[in-house]
Design an enzyme around this catalytic site. Structure first.
Site, PDB file in Angstrom:
ATOM      1  CG  ASP A  86      58.237  95.180 -84.468  1.00 15.75           C
ATOM      2  OD1 ASP A  86      57.727  94.428 -84.096  1.00 15.75           O
ATOM      3  OD2 ASP A  86      58.549  96.192 -83.943  1.00 15.75           O
ATOM      4  CG  HIS A  96      79.362  84.691 -77.310  1.00 13.96           C
ATOM      5  ND1 HIS A  96      79.831  85.879 -76.001  1.00 13.96           N
ATOM      6  CD2 HIS A  96      78.385  84.040 -76.897  1.00 13.96           C
ATOM      7  CE1 HIS A  96      79.683  85.247 -75.075  1.00 13.96           C
ATOM      8  NE2 HIS A  96      78.718  84.367 -75.415  1.00 13.96           N
ATOM      9  NE  ARG A 100      73.596  82.884 -77.453  1.00 11.43           N
ATOM     10  CZ  ARG A 100      74.775  82.590 -77.024  1.00 11.43           C
ATOM     11  NH1 ARG A 100      74.294  81.436 -75.689  1.00 11.43           N
ATOM     12  NH2 ARG A 100      75.852  82.316 -77.433  1.00 11.43           N
ATOM     13  CG  ASP A 150      78.639  82.258 -70.477  1.00 10.36           C
ATOM     14  OD1 ASP A 150      80.294  82.400 -70.011  1.00 10.36           O
ATOM     15  OD2 ASP A 150      78.602  81.681 -71.569  1.00 10.36           O
ATOM     16  CD  GLU A 169      74.351  81.714 -70.671  1.00  9.47           C
ATOM     17  OE1 GLU A 169      75.368  81.754 -71.361  1.00  9.47           O
ATOM     18  OE2 GLU A 169      73.629  82.371 -70.985  1.00  9.47           O
TER      19      GLU A 169
END
Length: 259
Positions: free
Chosen positions: A92, A52, A78, A183, A157
């Site tokens: 990576d 977000h 996240r 959520d 969620e």
């Protein structure tokens, strides 16, 4: 002789070894400076939000470097979606601890697990010799040890995810689940009502499912009283606030006090 580097323990390894719940803070600003300030707060983990927030690969890389000096703090990144190519890129660039949002089924969880690991266990592409993940081949035997150097947290969620919480928690390779009451409330038709009894019951159901399978479980809770209740219920880790939220309230309060 090549210079050797050992990576920190993963987030979930530290949580499992801890004697008290791990306390965390969000970094949603995309600012490496803010991330470094947050990391020096005494928190146990920092959640870098790529879902977000205005956080891309370059800014995550900068944030990971900024927080690396605080060895007692685990950064968790996240990703915006369960995408194999994107998770590969985040791994990576040196994100050891990945959180994947909106996991609704055990099949979703298994896809996230596959993205985290090299073949034959998973589908992660091999490019670590060119990447920060192995510190450019300075981490001994990175390719064979990579599975133990990363951790996966998946988010529950939605009502569908709560219904499948036990199967998600039991998925091999899922190290932890992180419950998102905001959520979850929205999916129940109770948007903005994270403390509604039905939402709390759904969170409790997911926590029970995780505990049944020995999977670490965390919850997002900006309300201090609710956070303490989740800790008393047995949450292994919790997230308490966000950099942007703290800045917004502190600046408002400063101006308001002088008005």
């Amino acid at each position: 002789m090549p210079f050797h580097i050992e990576l920190p323990d993963t987030f979930t390894a530290r949580v499992a070894a801890g004697t008290t719940p791990a306390l965390g803070l969000w970094v949603c600003s995309g600012s490496a400076c803010a991330a470094e300030i947050v990391a020096g707060s005494g928190c146990d983990w920092v959640l870098v939000d790529g879902e977000h927030s205005p956080v891309g690969l370059e800014s995550v890389s900068a944030i990971l470097r900024a927080t690396a000096a605080y060895r007692s703090v685990s950064p968790v990144v996240r990703v915006p979606v369960c995408d194999v190519a994107l998770i590969k890129q985040y791994l990576d660039l040196g994100a050891q601890n990945i959180m994947v949002p909106m996991i609704d089924t055990a099949e979703d969880a298994a896809q996230a697990v596959a993205a985290m690991h090299y073949p034959p266990r998973g589908v992660r592409g091999v490019g670590s010799a060119l990447a920060r993940s192995s510190r450019w081949n300075r981490v001994p035997d990175y390719l064979t040890r990579a599975g133990s150097l990363v951790s996966l947290t998946v988010q529950i969620e939605s009502t569908t995810a709560v219904d499948n919480a036990e199967a998600i928690a039991a998925t091999d390779g899922v190290d932890a689940i992180f419950i998102g009451p905001s959520d979850l409330a929205a999916s129940m038709g109770l948007i903005g009502q994270q403390s509604h009894p039905d939402v709390l019951a759904a969170v409790d159901h997911a926590m029970t499912a995780a505990k049944k399978h020995g999977t670490l479980v965390g919850v997002n809770a900006f309300d201090p009283a609710q956070a303490r209740a989740y800790i008393d219920r047995g949450a292994d880790f919790i997230n308490l606030a966000a950099d942007v939220q703290l800045l917004a309230r502190a600046t408002e309060n400063t101006i308001s006090a002088m008005r």
